[in-house]
Design an enzyme around this catalytic site. Structure first.
Site, PDB file in Angstrom:
ATOM      1  N   ASN A  75      -0.856  30.734  73.996  1.00 23.92           N
ATOM      2  CA  ASN A  75      -1.766  31.633  73.294  1.00 23.92           C
ATOM      3  C   ASN A  75      -3.176  31.067  73.412  1.00 23.92           C
ATOM      4  O   ASN A  75      -3.578  30.200  72.650  1.00 23.92           O
ATOM      5  CB  ASN A  75      -1.350  31.761  71.836  1.00 23.92           C
ATOM      6  CG  ASN A  75      -2.068  32.898  71.148  1.00 23.92           C
ATOM      7  OD1 ASN A  75      -3.227  33.160  71.445  1.00 23.92           O
ATOM      8  ND2 ASN A  75      -1.386  33.561  70.229  1.00 23.92           N
ATOM      9  N   ASP A  76      -3.899  31.569  74.388  1.00 20.41           N
ATOM     10  CA  ASP A  76      -5.239  31.089  74.698  1.00 20.41           C
ATOM     11  C   ASP A  76      -6.191  31.189  73.519  1.00 20.41           C
ATOM     12  O   ASP A  76      -7.270  30.607  73.536  1.00 20.41           O
ATOM     13  CB  ASP A  76      -5.828  31.978  75.800  1.00 20.41           C
ATOM     14  CG  ASP A  76      -5.739  31.326  77.155  1.00 20.41           C
ATOM     15  OD1 ASP A  76      -5.767  30.098  77.216  1.00 20.41           O
ATOM     16  OD2 ASP A  76      -5.645  32.064  78.149  1.00 20.41           O
ATOM     17  N   CYS A  77      -5.824  31.984  72.569  1.00 21.98           N
ATOM     18  CA  CYS A  77      -6.751  32.271  71.480  1.00 21.98           C
ATOM     19  C   CYS A  77      -6.412  31.530  70.195  1.00 21.98           C
ATOM     20  O   CYS A  77      -7.084  31.705  69.185  1.00 21.98           O
ATOM     21  CB  CYS A  77      -6.806  33.774  71.242  1.00 21.98           C
ATOM     22  SG  CYS A  77      -7.384  34.618  72.716  1.00 21.98           S
ATOM     23  N   ASN A  84      -7.011  28.449  68.901  1.00 21.07           N
ATOM     24  CA  ASN A  84      -7.863  27.318  69.275  1.00 21.07           C
ATOM     25  C   ASN A  84      -8.022  26.421  68.054  1.00 21.07           C
ATOM     26  O   ASN A  84      -8.936  26.594  67.260  1.00 21.07           O
ATOM     27  CB  ASN A  84      -9.220  27.815  69.776  1.00 21.07           C
ATOM     28  CG  ASN A  84      -9.074  28.968  70.755  1.00 21.07           C
ATOM     29  OD1 ASN A  84      -9.518  30.084  70.493  1.00 21.07           O
ATOM     30  ND2 ASN A  84      -8.415  28.717  71.873  1.00 21.07           N
ATOM     31  N   GLN A 130     -12.530  28.727  74.353  1.00 19.74           N
ATOM     32  CA  GLN A 130     -11.602  27.935  75.153  1.00 19.74           C
ATOM     33  C   GLN A 130     -12.156  26.564  75.523  1.00 19.74           C
ATOM     34  O   GLN A 130     -11.404  25.646  75.772  1.00 19.74           O
ATOM     35  CB  GLN A 130     -11.220  28.685  76.439  1.00 19.74           C
ATOM     36  CG  GLN A 130     -10.025  29.600  76.271  1.00 19.74           C
ATOM     37  CD  GLN A 130     -10.394  30.902  75.594  1.00 19.74           C
ATOM     38  OE1 GLN A 130     -11.432  31.473  75.864  1.00 19.74           O
ATOM     39  NE2 GLN A 130      -9.537  31.361  74.704  1.00 19.74           N
TER      40      GLN A 130
END
Ligand code: GLC
Ligand code: GLC
Length: 818
Positions: free
Chosen positions: A486-488, A490, A503
């Site tokens: 899940n790139d989001c 963070n 990112q």
């Protein structure tokens, strides 16, 4: 409501009205020349890299959305009016409009006032050009005087520069016109040795190469002045906006048909022979002329089209199934496999949602995409693996993305997405299972593209695991780094500055935030390593044992039970302050989909009941009729400690939409616990063909997966976005073919282990595996999913069928389920 229908026999989707809710596109090209084409002939073309070698121009964020493309206009010279046979851009009302999107080609046809026009667009195999094959028939009972105009707008190569650097670009455009061929040669005078060309099979009555001369000032593509006046101006572009437009004058008797071919292509000359005569500024056309002559010939163009068809017959022939469900059949046999090939070709670079100038090839994405296409193009999959592994860093970590033209890691984004290296292990395992090419592990592959650092690929895999061993957090779970799948999410970002990248912004040590998802992935990849280590050893090379990797998997499983279990489901993570993410304790985001799917698919919780509990929780809290959402409750505000995920409004993207990429993990998990009905039900909720009936809600193409479908918190629940280039393609394909239908490549042969609903009487399949065709008939003889195999008439042990040693090329398999 529907906008068309599937023609499965032709492997086409036929769009029957041009005003689809969004442009519904297709891709042309499968090697180096690529094109996007919409159902109204919009889209653009490029060579290899959508940013650096853009051939034709396209503006995103346009109104209408889809404007600019491969336009043809017909003009009735007696009446003085004109129309677009592909509807756009004139939007004239047409009869019998249809757009047939097929495998690597698109055919758009319509009738207007007794004039039938149909154009077939495709890219021949092995060539850097696209063919537009136009067929016009006069269905009137009088003779007709017609003009045909073509139009394409050239891009000044670097698509990013093209849309920003106008003070320069308005001066650089250059063309040549020779023998009716329009050559686009901007920057050819200096460092480029390549040019584009636009050719036509007929004698021209005129041409245009300057956009303003063709359109007229203050006009758009819907009413070019040249069409109004009926005559091209033979303009030559100096700067401004070079275009290509031909004009052909035809007189057609009643019933008469005329075929016209247009070619849009790309060509490179050797540097030393750019000009002809040498010393001049004229393009050397000796190389390109034979290519142009060949494909302007109808027989050769038709032949190229037939070859393209056989190419796809062969690729899709690797697996064909006949099940009781038409949506399963058509996605497996045609569209899902096709989409997997497109994601292989494009990664995430060019679609109507990916501008072609943004992203390189993702390490994580490309490794997962491979799971969906390895069976169709194993040699190309091999190369992709070696390319990806060459960007791995000596630490075992990976550049998050690399640039396809240079194959170098992308420094702007860098590394430290801590799930990345594990996907390489999964990809290599999938490749070996399919091909049994164990030699790939011996290939010497550099780190970070530095030739002196070459090591066997096997060592790269070992370092992938080591990377996580070196990055464990306070609970013994893997540290998350910048993000995991899940790139989001963070957790080390804490950004409060607008515009900053979620990112790449990292504050703090990164030594606290941990990911339960990576823990599940780690279990999966260490189990794969254990199996590889059991079968592979290289003398004189330090490799860890299968037992070592099994122990890692066991220990991590125990840690997940201790620190990654929330009581009713798997936790998602611990943030940088050590607080739980995805726990009943949280105010919002109490439960996330990723660990429920991935932990169970890795086998975590199967032994102690956690798996079933987690899946039931996901079913209760996350499943909607449009698919399973990422999390609940959606974040209603921005959380500094969570990052981008909470930047999205509720129900969109990572903040609680249906991510079609991770839904399959839950489906596989349901298969693992033996819940066939639920697995297939989830599968059908997001299967694009099954959603076709509700096209006005879904809005994206009904033949391919989109990245997301708006979640239940969104006002537009059920609306898909970001179609085509998504990991959803590979994972849904793997899920339905290998887990639900259960036709699964293993190290030692092809496994047949279907987990299908009790009401399915069975199905048949044909699978080419390691050069052998397996003809499979699955028959239900009882309500369960235990398999007895009869192979070539003889009862067999177990459910794995090895490739025959005696050279048989076809095997008949009967699988009795009870
Ligand atoms: C996008 C990215 C992929 C990521 C996913 C979830 O699809 O391409 O790498 O896993 O979003 O954030
Ligand atoms: C954005 C998108 C996400 C994608 C990421 C990386 O954050 O929401 O899906 O993975 O960009 O490009």
């Amino acid at each position: 409501m529907k906008y068309g229908y599937f023609d499965d026999a032709q492997r086409e989707y036929v769009i029957t009205r041009p005003d689809t809710p969004l442009p519904w596109i297709n891709y042309l090209g499968s090697e180096e020349y690529f094109a996007l084409i919409s159902n109204t002939a919009g889209g653009y073309s490029f060579y290899k890299d959508a940013r650096l070698r853009r051939i034709s121009r396209y503006r995103y964020n346009n109104a209408p959305f889809d404007l600019g493309g491969r336009y043809l206009y017909l003009r009735d010279n007696d009446e003085g009016h004109y129309w677009s046979p592909s509807w756009q851009p004139t939007q004239t009302e047409l009869q019998d409009y249809s757009c047939r999107h097929g495998m690597g080609y698109t055919i758009i046809g319509s009738t207007y006032n007794g004039i039938r026009a149909e154009t077939r667009y495709f890219v021949p195999l092995g060539e850097n050009l696209e063919i537009w094959q136009l067929s016009i028939t006069n269905q009137r009972n009088t003779s007709t005087d017609l003009s045909v105009f073509s139009a394409v707008e050239f891009c000044l190569w670097d698509a990013a520069d093209d849309s920003t650097n106008f003070q320069r670009n308005f001066n650089t455009g250059q063309v040549e016109v020779e023998d009716g061929v329009i050559y686009h040669k901007t920057e050819y005078r200096e460092r480029r040795d390549h040019f584009a060309y636009f050719a036509c099979s007929e004698k021209l009555s005129g041409f245009d190469t300057q956009r303003e001369a063709f359109l007229g000032p203050y006009r758009s593509w819907d009413r070019p002045i040249v069409l109004e006046q009926g005559q091209s101006t033979n303009s030559i572009a100096y700067g401004w906006q070079p275009i290509g437009s031909h004009c052909i004058r035809l007189s057609l008797k009643p019933g008469e048909n005329k075929q016209i071919i247009f070619l849009l292509g790309y060509f490179e000359n050797p540097k030393a022979q750019k000009f002809d005569p040498p010393g001049s500024q004229t393009i050397n056309k000796r190389g390109v002329k034979p290519v142009i002559a060949k494909y302007l010939n109808k027989t050769d163009a038709d032949k190229a089209f037939e070859s393209l068809k056989s190419y796809w017959d062969q690729l899709l022939g690797v697996l064909q199934v006949q099940t009781p469900d038409e949506h399963v059949n058509r996605m497996v046999n045609i569209w899902n496999a096709y989409q997997c090939m497109v994601t292989f070709n494009m990664s995430r670079s060019a679609s109507l949602y990916e501008s072609g100038i943004g992203r390189g090839l993702g390490f994580r994405d490309s490794n997962q995409d491979l799971l969906g296409f390895v069976q169709m193009v194993p040699e190309r999959a091999r190369q992709r693996i070696l390319d990806l592994a060459s960007t791995q860093l000596p630490s075992g970590g990976a550049y998050h993305q690399y640039q396809p033209m240079t194959k170098r890691g992308n420094n702007d984004i860098g590394s430290n997405f801590n799930d990345d290296p594990h996907w390489l292990v999964l990809a290599v395992a999938a490749y070996i299972r399919e091909t049994s090419d164990w030699n790939i592990l011996d290939e010497l592959v550099p780190y970070d593209n530095r030739p002196e650092s070459r090591m066997p690929l096997y060592e790269h895999l070992q370092r992938s695991i080591q990377y996580t061993l070196d990055r464990m957090g306070p609970h013994g779970l893997p540290l998350i780094g910048r993000a995991d799948w899940n790139d989001c999410l963070n957790l080390n970002c804490f950004s409060d500055t607008p515009g900053e990248s979620f990112q790449t912004t990292t504050t703090g040590s990164g030594n606290v935030a941990e990911s339960v998802f990576i823990a599940g992935l780690f279990v999966m990849s260490t189990l794969e390593m254990a199996q590889i280590a059991e079968r592979y050893s290289k003398p004189g090379f330090e490799s860890r044992s299968s037992t070592f990797y099994k122990k890692l998997a066991n220990d991590m499983t125990t840690t997940i039970y201790q620190h990654g279990w929330d009581g009713e489901w798997f936790l998602r993570a611990y943030d940088a302050l050590g607080q739980k993410v995805g726990s009943a304790e949280c105010e919002e985001g109490k439960i996330y989909i990723e660990p429920q799917g991935f932990c169970v698919l890795a086998g975590v919780g199967l032994e102690n009941g956690y798996a079933k509990k987690a899946l039931d929780s996901a079913n209760k809290q996350l499943a909607t009729k449009h698919g399973i959402v990422v999390l609940q409750p959606a974040y209603s505000r921005y959380y500094l400690n969570l990052g981008e995920i909470s930047s999205y409004p509720e129900g969109y993207k990572e903040n609680a939409s249906v991510f079609c990429h991770n839904n399959p993990w839950v489906m596989i998990a349901e298969v693992k616990v033996g819940n066939a009905d639920r697995a297939l039900d989830y599968y059908l909720r997001i299967n694009p063909s099954a959603r076709e009936e509700a096209a006005e809600i879904h809005r994206c193409e009904p033949y391919v997966y989109a990245q997301t479908i708006a979640g239940r918190d969104a006002p537009t629940h059920g609306e898909a976005k970001n179609s085509w280039l998504t990991g959803a393609a590979a994972w849904n394909y793997v899920t339905i073919t290998q887990w639900i239908l259960g036709i699964r490549p293993t190290w030692d042969g092809l496994q047949i282990a279907p987990v299908i609903p009790a009401h399915w009487p069975g199905f048949t399949a044909s699978r080419i595996f390691r050069g052998v065709t397996y003809q499979i008939t699955v028959k239900r003889t009882g309500p369960g999913n235990n398999v007895n195999l009869i192979v070539d008439g003889k009862a067999a042990d177990g459910n794995i069928i090895a490739v025959p040693k005696d050279g048989r090329k076809t095997i008949t398999v009967e699988a009795l389920l009870k």
